[in-house]
Design an enzyme around this catalytic site. Sequence first.
Site, PDB file in Angstrom:
ATOM      1  N   GLU A  99       0.811  -1.207   0.000  1.00 41.74           N
ATOM      2  CA  GLU A  99       0.000   0.000   0.000  1.00 41.74           C
ATOM      3  C   GLU A  99       0.851   1.267   0.000  1.00 41.74           C
ATOM      4  O   GLU A  99       0.518   2.250  -0.640  1.00 41.74           O
ATOM      5  CB  GLU A  99      -0.910  -0.021   1.224  1.00 41.74           C
ATOM      6  N   ASP A 100       1.934   1.256   0.744  1.00 38.80           N
ATOM      7  CA  ASP A 100       2.655   2.508   0.988  1.00 38.80           C
ATOM      8  C   ASP A 100       4.010   2.631   0.307  1.00 38.80           C
ATOM      9  O   ASP A 100       4.701   3.626   0.486  1.00 38.80           O
ATOM     10  CB  ASP A 100       2.853   2.704   2.504  1.00 38.80           C
TER      11      ASP A 100
END
Length: 712
Positions: A99-100
Amino acid sequence: MKRLLPRPLPPSRALGAEISQDPFDLLSPVLRSFASRHPKEDTAPIEKAWRVAKSLHEGQFRASGEPYISHPLGVAQILADLGCDREVVTAGLLHDTVEDTDYSLEECRAQFPEAASLVEGVTKLSSISRELSNAETIKKLILAMQQDVRVGVVKIADRLYNARTWRFMPAQKASRKAKETLDIYVHLADRLGMGKVKTELEDLSFKYLDPKIYREVVQMVASKAGARDEYLRKMMEEVRAELKNGGMKAAITGRLKSYFSIYRKIVILKKDFDRIYDFVGIRVIVDSPQDCYRAMGIIHGRWRPVPGRIKDYIADPKSNFYKSLHTTIFGDNGQEIEIQIRTEEMHQEDEYGIAAHWRYKELGDFESPEWIERMANWVKDLQDPSELLPALRSDLTSEEISTFTPKGKTIYLPEGACPVDFAYAVHTEIGNRAVGAKINGVPSSLSAKLKSGDCVEILTSSSPNPSPSPNWLSFVLTPKAKNKIKRSLSREKNLEDVEKGKSALFSGLLEQGRILSYSSLLQTSKRLGFSSLDALYGAVGAGKIPPGAVKAALRDGPCGEGRDSEEYSLRVEGVGKGEKIELARCCKPVPGDPIAGFVTNSRGVRIHSLRCPDFVKLSEKRPDKVADAQWKEACGEFEVEIEVLALDRRALLADLSLVISKACLNLSSSRQKVTSNLVSAYFAFKISNLAQLDRITKSLEQVEGVIEVKRA
Ligand code: MN
């Protein structure tokens, strides 16, 4: 088979609290905790995940100022302390990478085949959905937990770590997160049997949601601490002596109830705080289930139990597998005190829950618990996303009761559920056919409230067209029953509408002395854009299109004078020469739209789309003013305005304009409205037929982020 129990953490230690003293070896506490529960397992994947995650998060920082990697490391530590298996601990380290960072799921699958599906489960939908609504995120979580319940364990450990660092967040954001945690995550932790995590999440959420009352409660508890501790110590001593005299080996501990549970009692249940003895309890741990009952017998022999407070969760475990005997006794001076009696194994399961459940591993399959299965099924079915959170909250927060089919199958239901809920929980068909119920053999109403332990038999109708009663919606409790009843009623409503529409059309037409042929009806329904005659009847019956409009469209030949428009390529029947023909500005019909004319008092004939709400109103009021109208072959240009609803992103408008100019359409105007992360962009341009509009609509729908394209 004797199960290997996770070695309990020292009682004073919070989950995931151990921090390495060696800055060059931050992972070792995780490995130590993992190895203490899984001594024979290879830890290479965990060590590899640590190296990968550390380099991916390099240069990122938490709001606290710490390097970002402290977060995944802390989550992995919590998971290892819970006794989770290797895949879960590995996923804990990797849970934010996809996600990051620019790490892709494919790379993750290649490097960590055993943990990748868990990482996928905890990753939000995709990059444009960063600002995805809460409801969608939670829905995705529930569906991912249905595939693998351990996704929920990782998500909850993630939430626990974050909750511990809420103090670095703006107060308003922290309080929003706290509310979400109390609404959803606390209950998920409870359902998964993660008692220790649940209690800490509750206390942290309470603290950030209502800091003033939190401080108040902390102070009140502190002010009574002396007397309370004294009483607790004395009672523990006496229980210990009593059990020893009875020849039993038992470990006795005192239990302070959490701030949140005290708050719940005082503020929500409106109890008096002076009954401080409610806020302590005693826990007795013995060797075997049989000993639990013996210990309870000995205790009841000495102190009188409070009526109605004896609970046997050993014979009848909660749906989260919780087992214990509970009783409340009148202790010294008649002060009530609660006692929980359990074995060490039951205790571990209460504290660590599903994570400590070797059960799943032993079965070789991470079968999801029944309640997830049930929840995922109605969540999937739900039409209106705004209903998700309220329904989920009520599903999660209700106490569960266990009821039984006549064959002895357990059906878990929320407290307050009725036989209709029961029927739909067993099978949709049984729900739809229900006509009555027997509870424990006694005929009962379908709206009766069920109790734990009830055996329910549903009496069903054998009618070929069974149908639920709309009344049921007023008393059913479970989202599943509500969904299924609504769905089945709307199907029926549709049949009703068809009948209603048919008779409305025919009766009106007969009055006018006209005879209809099937083919002219069919043609008209096609011209009006309906897929079948029934669809047309249904729309008339439901009031979506007035009979007058259909009648106007039905005039199959010129009846009276008709006239071609000079300006547009269309013909209006039954109007005189002098009348001006204009396109209505409210709906701006274009060639291909089904249309009709409306003769105004002074301004000639207005041509409306048959779907135009203004026209629907007008024609209902003055059906005599409706004139049939048709397009001739297309020529000329017509202005339309479309609305594009999209998630906001960089260069969105540029991309949309590009599509329009590529289609060689001349924009006559455009404007935008932005609300939070949604954009409504309006474009007006000229087209010469409906097919052209269709094409441009389809191309606009392809643009990334676009949710919907429609005529404005
Ligand atoms: Mn995280």
